[in-house]
Scaffold this motif. Structure first.
Motif, PDB file in Angstrom:
ATOM      1  N   HIS A  51       6.121  29.157  15.903  1.00 24.71           N
ATOM      2  CA  HIS A  51       5.011  30.038  15.551  1.00 24.71           C
ATOM      3  C   HIS A  51       3.830  29.200  15.077  1.00 24.71           C
ATOM      4  CE1 HIS A  51       7.024  29.406  11.683  1.00 24.71           C
ATOM      5  NE2 HIS A  51       5.852  29.629  11.117  1.00 24.71           N
ATOM      6  N   CYS A  53       1.427  28.159  12.308  1.00 29.07           N
ATOM      7  CA  CYS A  53       1.460  28.219  10.849  1.00 29.07           C
ATOM      8  C   CYS A  53       0.070  28.057  10.235  1.00 29.07           C
ATOM      9  CB  CYS A  53       2.405  27.165  10.295  1.00 29.07           C
ATOM     10  SG  CYS A  53       1.916  25.472  10.650  1.00 29.07           S
ATOM     11  N   ASP A  54      -0.882  27.502  10.988  1.00 29.32           N
ATOM     12  CA  ASP A  54      -2.213  27.270  10.437  1.00 29.32           C
ATOM     13  C   ASP A  54      -3.203  27.067  11.578  1.00 29.32           C
ATOM     14  OD1 ASP A  54      -4.150  26.905   8.534  1.00 29.32           O
ATOM     15  OD2 ASP A  54      -3.614  24.838   8.064  1.00 29.32           O
ATOM     16  N   TRP A  55      -4.483  27.160  11.249  1.00 22.30           N
ATOM     17  CA  TRP A  55      -5.565  26.901  12.206  1.00 22.30           C
ATOM     18  C   TRP A  55      -6.470  25.843  11.604  1.00 22.30           C
ATOM     19  CZ3 TRP A  55      -5.920  29.165  16.985  1.00 22.30           C
ATOM     20  CH2 TRP A  55      -5.079  30.257  17.228  1.00 22.30           C
ATOM     21  N   PRO A  66      -4.745  25.504  16.790  1.00 18.75           N
ATOM     22  CA  PRO A  66      -3.519  25.998  16.160  1.00 18.75           C
ATOM     23  C   PRO A  66      -2.573  24.856  15.800  1.00 18.75           C
ATOM     24  CG  PRO A  66      -3.465  26.419  18.517  1.00 18.75           C
ATOM     25  CD  PRO A  66      -4.803  25.834  18.212  1.00 18.75           C
ATOM     26  N   ARG A  74       5.797  34.685  11.345  1.00 17.26           N
ATOM     27  CA  ARG A  74       4.583  35.361  11.810  1.00 17.26           C
ATOM     28  C   ARG A  74       3.486  34.328  12.017  1.00 17.26           C
ATOM     29  NH1 ARG A  74       2.718  40.136   8.205  1.00 17.26           N
ATOM     30  NH2 ARG A  74       1.154  40.141   9.835  1.00 17.26           N
ATOM     31  N   ASP A  75       2.684  34.541  13.059  1.00 19.49           N
ATOM     32  CA  ASP A  75       1.555  33.646  13.304  1.00 19.49           C
ATOM     33  C   ASP A  75       0.513  33.818  12.211  1.00 19.49           C
ATOM     34  OD1 ASP A  75       2.669  32.617  15.589  1.00 19.49           O
ATOM     35  OD2 ASP A  75       1.524  33.878  16.956  1.00 19.49           O
ATOM     36  N   ALA A  76      -0.087  32.709  11.813  1.00 18.53           N
ATOM     37  CA  ALA A  76      -1.162  32.736  10.820  1.00 18.53           C
ATOM     38  C   ALA A  76      -2.391  33.398  11.432  1.00 18.53           C
ATOM     39  CB  ALA A  76      -1.493  31.323  10.376  1.00 18.53           C
ATOM     40  N   ASN A  77      -3.130  34.098  10.601  1.00 23.19           N
ATOM     41  CA  ASN A  77      -4.359  34.734  11.080  1.00 23.19           C
ATOM     42  C   ASN A  77      -5.411  33.680  11.350  1.00 23.19           C
ATOM     43  OD1 ASN A  77      -3.309  37.290  10.854  1.00 23.19           O
ATOM     44  ND2 ASN A  77      -4.029  37.558   8.768  1.00 23.19           N
ATOM     45  N   LYS A  78      -6.118  33.861  12.451  1.00 22.12           N
ATOM     46  CA  LYS A  78      -7.208  32.955  12.784  1.00 22.12           C
ATOM     47  C   LYS A  78      -8.416  33.356  11.950  1.00 22.12           C
ATOM     48  CE  LYS A  78      -9.483  31.039  16.817  1.00 22.12           C
ATOM     49  NZ  LYS A  78      -9.614  31.118  18.267  1.00 22.12           N
ATOM     50  N   VAL A  79      -8.929  32.428  11.167  1.00 19.49           N
ATOM     51  CA  VAL A  79     -10.048  32.712  10.280  1.00 19.49           C
ATOM     52  C   VAL A  79     -11.299  32.888  11.122  1.00 19.49           C
ATOM     53  CG1 VAL A  79     -11.417  31.851   8.364  1.00 19.49           C
ATOM     54  CG2 VAL A  79      -8.985  31.375   8.458  1.00 19.49           C
ATOM     55  N   VAL A  80     -11.973  33.989  10.903  1.00 14.07           N
ATOM     56  CA  VAL A  80     -13.189  34.277  11.638  1.00 14.07           C
ATOM     57  C   VAL A  80     -14.374  33.858  10.778  1.00 14.07           C
ATOM     58  CG1 VAL A  80     -14.547  36.088  12.730  1.00 14.07           C
ATOM     59  CG2 VAL A  80     -12.064  36.194  12.786  1.00 14.07           C
TER      60      VAL A  80
END
Length: 113
Positions: A51, A53-55, A66, A74-80
């Motif tokens: 998965h 873990c960070d972006w 990624p 769970r995949d980490a949320n991509k910071v917008v």
């Protein structure tokens, strides 16, 4: 269904031994094509074996990178990026462009100050 190539288990082994890695690090570590690594990473994510873990933020322009981790999660949320940050970058770009144009005009005229 067993994997058809050697890269699939090699990616799992590399992530398990060395910890979190990016796509580029895996490509350099396994010494194979980025396309091959990308396709296998997609299969491994679909199978639930790895998965995100960070972006990582980009170096300059470009999308975030990624960081993959071995195991289910769970995949980490991509910071917008916020609109304010985006507007500040655009403003800085416009100012830099205007300065470059001004310098180019001054270089063409030896009498300008």
């Amino acid at each position: 269904m067993p994997p058809r190539n050697y890269t699939y288990p090699s990616i799992l082994e590399a992530l398990e031994e060395r910890g979190d890695m990016t796509h580029r690090e895996l490509t350099q570590d396994l010494k194979c094509s980025p396309v091959t690594v990308h396709a296998n990473l997609r299969k491994l994510r679909d199978d639930g074996k790895i998965h995100i873990c960070d972006w990582l933020p980009p170096k300059g322009k470009g999308p975030r990178t990624p960081v993959y981790r071995y195991g289910y999660g769970r995949d980490a949320n991509k910071v917008v990026q916020s609109n304010e940050d985006r507007n500040l970058k655009k403003l800085a770009w416009v100012k830099a462009r205007a300065m470059r144009q001004k310098l180019a005009e001054c270089q063409a005229n030896p009498f300008s100050t």
